[in-house]
Design a protein around this motif. Structure first.
Motif, mmCIF file in Angstrom:
data_model
loop_
_atom_site.group_PDB
_atom_site.id
_atom_site.type_symbol
_atom_site.label_atom_id
_atom_site.label_comp_id
_atom_site.label_asym_id
_atom_site.label_seq_id
_atom_site.Cartn_x
_atom_site.Cartn_y
_atom_site.Cartn_z
ATOM 1 N N UNK A 192 0.829 -1.205 0.000
ATOM 2 C CA UNK A 192 0.000 0.000 0.000
ATOM 3 C C UNK A 192 0.862 1.252 0.000
ATOM 4 N N UNK A 193 1.906 1.248 0.816
ATOM 5 C CA UNK A 193 2.804 2.404 0.858
ATOM 6 C C UNK A 193 3.440 2.662 -0.505
ATOM 7 N N UNK A 194 3.900 1.608 -1.148
ATOM 8 C CA UNK A 194 4.532 1.757 -2.462
ATOM 9 C C UNK A 194 3.539 2.267 -3.503
ATOM 10 N N UNK A 195 2.313 1.780 -3.448
ATOM 11 C CA UNK A 195 1.301 2.225 -4.409
ATOM 12 C C UNK A 195 0.915 3.683 -4.167
ATOM 13 N N UNK A 196 0.851 4.077 -2.914
ATOM 14 C CA UNK A 196 0.483 5.463 -2.602
ATOM 15 C C UNK A 196 1.563 6.436 -3.069
ATOM 16 N N UNK A 197 2.806 6.041 -2.994
ATOM 17 C CA UNK A 197 3.914 6.901 -3.439
ATOM 18 C C UNK A 197 4.038 6.878 -4.957
#
Length: 92
Positions: free
Chosen positions: A45-50
């Motif tokens: 999720x963190x990678x997708x949000x960035x």
């Protein structure tokens, strides 16, 4: 859905990327991951949000590998977001 507690019953895989992107696009502000492989779900999720960094989305994520669903819901209830204080539990 501004606050979500995501209960995972399966390991994260790239097949779940579209689902996580849909949560970002719905404007979720807080997603707390609990259950199987919850750290990998949070990392994805963190990678997708960035993304590529050109248009990052602000979203707070947490993972709770050693906590119960009730404990995580209780913690999420006490976290402040700009939207509704209602918590949606999503099971995958």
């Amino acid at each position: 859905m501004k606050k979500i507690v995501l209960l995972s019953n399966k390991k994260y895989s790239a097949e779940s990327e579209d689902f996580l992107l849909s949560l970002i696009n719905q404007g979720c502000e807080l997603i707390c991951f609990v259950g199987l492989d919850c750290e990998s779900w949070e990392e994805a999720m963190d990678e997708l949000a960035i993304g590529d960094g050109s248009n990052p989305k602000y979203i707070t994520t947490t993972s709770h590998p050693a906590e119960s669903l009730d404990e995580v819901i209780n913690m999420a209830e006490h976290m402040t977001t700009g939207g509704s204080n209602n918590i949606n539990v999503v099971e995958v």
